[in-house]
Design a protein around this motif. Sequence first.
Motif, short mmCIF file in Angstrom:
data_model
loop_
_atom_site.label_atom_id
_atom_site.label_comp_id
_atom_site.label_asym_id
_atom_site.label_seq_id
_atom_site.Cartn_x
_atom_site.Cartn_y
_atom_site.Cartn_z
N ARG A 111 15.65 0.79 15.69
CA ARG A 111 15.94 1.51 16.18
C ARG A 111 14.05 1.77 17.47
NH1 ARG A 111 18.86 6.10 17.76
NH2 ARG A 111 18.17 6.61 20.06
N ASP A 112 13.97 1.35 18.71
CA ASP A 112 12.45 1.79 18.98
C ASP A 112 12.02 3.12 18.81
OD1 ASP A 112 10.71 2.17 20.62
OD2 ASP A 112 11.44 0.46 22.03
N VAL A 113 11.37 3.75 18.01
CA VAL A 113 11.83 5.24 18.49
C VAL A 113 10.86 5.73 19.47
CG1 VAL A 113 11.60 5.32 15.73
CG2 VAL A 113 9.31 5.31 17.07
N ALA A 114 10.03 5.19 20.57
CA ALA A 114 9.63 5.62 21.72
C ALA A 114 11.58 6.08 22.57
CB ALA A 114 9.69 4.37 22.89
N VAL A 172 9.92 8.18 11.20
CA VAL A 172 9.44 7.71 12.65
C VAL A 172 8.73 6.57 11.84
CG1 VAL A 172 10.50 9.14 13.87
CG2 VAL A 172 8.43 8.47 13.90
N GLY A 173 9.03 5.02 12.62
CA GLY A 173 8.20 3.73 12.15
C GLY A 173 8.12 4.01 10.55
N CYS A 174 9.29 3.96 10.11
CA CYS A 174 9.55 3.26 9.04
C CYS A 174 9.23 2.21 7.82
CB CYS A 174 10.68 3.91 7.84
SG CYS A 174 11.89 3.19 7.98
N ALA A 202 6.52 10.19 9.63
CA ALA A 202 5.81 9.45 10.93
C ALA A 202 4.42 9.15 9.61
CB ALA A 202 5.17 9.54 11.99
N PHE A 203 4.44 8.45 9.04
CA PHE A 203 3.22 7.89 7.86
C PHE A 203 2.54 6.40 9.07
CE2 PHE A 203 6.72 9.68 5.64
CZ PHE A 203 5.00 10.33 4.38
N ASP A 204 1.63 7.05 8.46
CA ASP A 204 0.17 5.72 9.65
C ASP A 204 0.85 4.86 10.88
OD1 ASP A 204 -1.72 3.96 10.43
OD2 ASP A 204 -1.44 2.79 7.44
N ALA A 205 1.73 5.75 11.61
CA ALA A 205 2.93 5.24 12.50
C ALA A 205 2.44 5.23 13.50
CB ALA A 205 4.13 5.38 11.93
N ASP A 258 0.73 -1.42 -0.16
CA ASP A 258 -0.07 -0.22 -0.22
C ASP A 258 0.67 1.05 0.02
OD1 ASP A 258 -2.45 1.56 0.15
OD2 ASP A 258 -2.44 1.81 2.36
N SER A 259 2.26 1.06 0.64
CA SER A 259 2.74 2.37 0.97
C SER A 259 3.51 2.88 -0.11
CB SER A 259 3.51 2.29 2.18
OG SER A 259 2.77 1.88 3.52
N LYS A 260 3.68 1.67 -1.39
CA LYS A 260 4.61 1.89 -2.16
C LYS A 260 3.66 2.41 -3.98
CE LYS A 260 7.04 -0.38 -5.80
NZ LYS A 260 6.77 0.14 -6.96
N ASP A 282 -0.41 3.13 16.60
CA ASP A 282 0.14 1.74 16.14
C ASP A 282 0.83 2.29 17.27
OD1 ASP A 282 1.11 1.63 14.85
OD2 ASP A 282 0.68 0.92 14.07
N GLN A 283 1.74 2.63 18.08
CA GLN A 283 2.87 3.28 19.52
C GLN A 283 2.31 2.54 20.50
OE1 GLN A 283 6.21 4.01 18.43
NE2 GLN A 283 5.93 4.14 16.75
N ALA A 284 3.34 1.81 21.45
CA ALA A 284 3.55 1.58 22.73
C ALA A 284 2.81 2.65 23.29
CB ALA A 284 4.55 0.79 22.66
N TYR A 343 13.56 4.75 10.73
CA TYR A 343 13.43 4.15 11.91
C TYR A 343 12.41 3.18 12.28
CZ TYR A 343 16.54 7.92 14.02
OH TYR A 343 17.81 8.66 13.33
N ASP A 344 12.91 1.67 12.27
CA ASP A 344 11.81 0.96 12.89
C ASP A 344 12.36 -0.20 13.36
OD1 ASP A 344 9.17 0.90 11.19
OD2 ASP A 344 9.24 -0.80 12.17
N PHE A 345 11.62 -0.78 14.85
CA PHE A 345 12.47 -2.15 15.63
C PHE A 345 11.80 -2.91 14.39
CE2 PHE A 345 7.90 -2.08 18.76
CZ PHE A 345 7.69 -2.45 17.70
N SER A 346 11.09 -3.20 13.71
CA SER A 346 10.88 -4.59 13.12
C SER A 346 11.78 -4.95 11.98
CB SER A 346 9.36 -4.22 12.40
OG SER A 346 9.68 -5.81 11.28
#
Length: 380
Positions: free
Chosen positions: A255-258, A205-207, A271-274, A172-174, A277-279, A228-231
């Motif tokens: 990276r955990d963007v927290a 962030v949450g890329c 931050a696209f759609d990110a 979807d993002s592409k 859903d952050q903790a 940055y993304d933690f996945s």
Amino acid sequence: MTTTQTAPPAAVDTKADTEADTNVTTAPDADGARIEAFAGRVLDVISDGATALTVSIGHRTGLFDTMEELPPSTSAEIARAGGLQERYVREWLAAMLVGGIVDHDPAEGTWHLPAEHAAVLTRRAGKDNLAKLAQLIGLLAGAERDVAACFRDGGGVPYSAYTEFHALMAEDSKDMAEGILIDEVLPLVDGLTERLERGISVADVGCGSGHHLTVLAAAFPRSRFVGYDFSEEAIAAARAGATAKGLPNVRFELRDVADLTGTGPFDFVTAFDAIHDQAHPAAVLDGVARALAPDGVFLMVDLRASSNPHENVGVPAAAFLYGVSLLHCMTVSLAQGGTGLGAAWGEQTAIRMLHAAGFGSVDVRAVDGDFVNSYYLGRI
Ligand SMILES: C[S@@+](CC[C@H](N)C(=O)[O-])C[C@H]1O[C@@H](n2cnc3c(N)ncnc32)[C@H](O)[C@@H]1O
């Protein structure tokens, strides 16, 4: 399941069935006509849910793309053109017919995808291809039992339970990044395109799988980009994408963007759609505010909604939004001990949280090519 039926019914009268059933079970003061209408609505919900899955199969198998190229054709011709099994294709065509997706000529035995339907169902439609979104229904359905258990037990369903999540997000993002990012999104910020051309420092962030940044990095070779993304899965895909495109000015970091300590200063953060859903979304927003250069801009793209459920009634795709939230966005946050904001955290909460993080000015904008998201521009 095996059923025995001696003669097929001429037509199934759901109205009569509904009346018969509801007469037996309802309170004496209930309005029969309203019950009947509501039962019809529930049947439509269930039937449309099934259609969502069969539309998803049309996308996965490429059948919509195949049919777009064909004149009215038989199931055998369509199956042959798509390299697929005729029996499956025939059953799918019937599902598409009753779902209002394809046309059928019973005398000729042919099936056809109207051009107006192909316009929102095929890969050629790019960002306007809605069939790819239908895949999310199957993804969410896989978590249904676990989410239901959380109603009793608390906690949440972790990202790891959604095996296809990053691949579907990336698809979807592409399309969105290639379709509207440069021409429609960047002009929301006065002078941003020119600054990117001259060369600035940008973070996402949450890329996820990195499509937004690779599109930007290719368009603006003098600017430097970090995602940055933690996945691990998402970062690996993002790095592979940047390498395949030969982009020296973008890098992706696990990276955990927290905690964004030690990053920046950035002239532009996205931050696209990110965020929803952050903790710990407040910590992320605080970190972004601190990592921005004094004249920097934060672009937060997030799902368009009101924070008040009653204001979302009747809004297109609002039920999809809450479904995605319950069965993914909220629960993945709660699974990490997070706040569980949810996808429908909405404009009022988003603005309040941006101000609380230190953004003195917050503009909320819309983009013609994207009916799903609000575009928040935050400045310190
Ligand atoms: C809905 S996806 C959006 C991905 C990407 N921005 C896009 O538009 O395709 C949210 C992303 O945020 C990432 N994410 C969630 N919490 C995170 C955290 N604490 N640190 C880093 N990344 C996080 C997820 O791994 C996921 O890739």
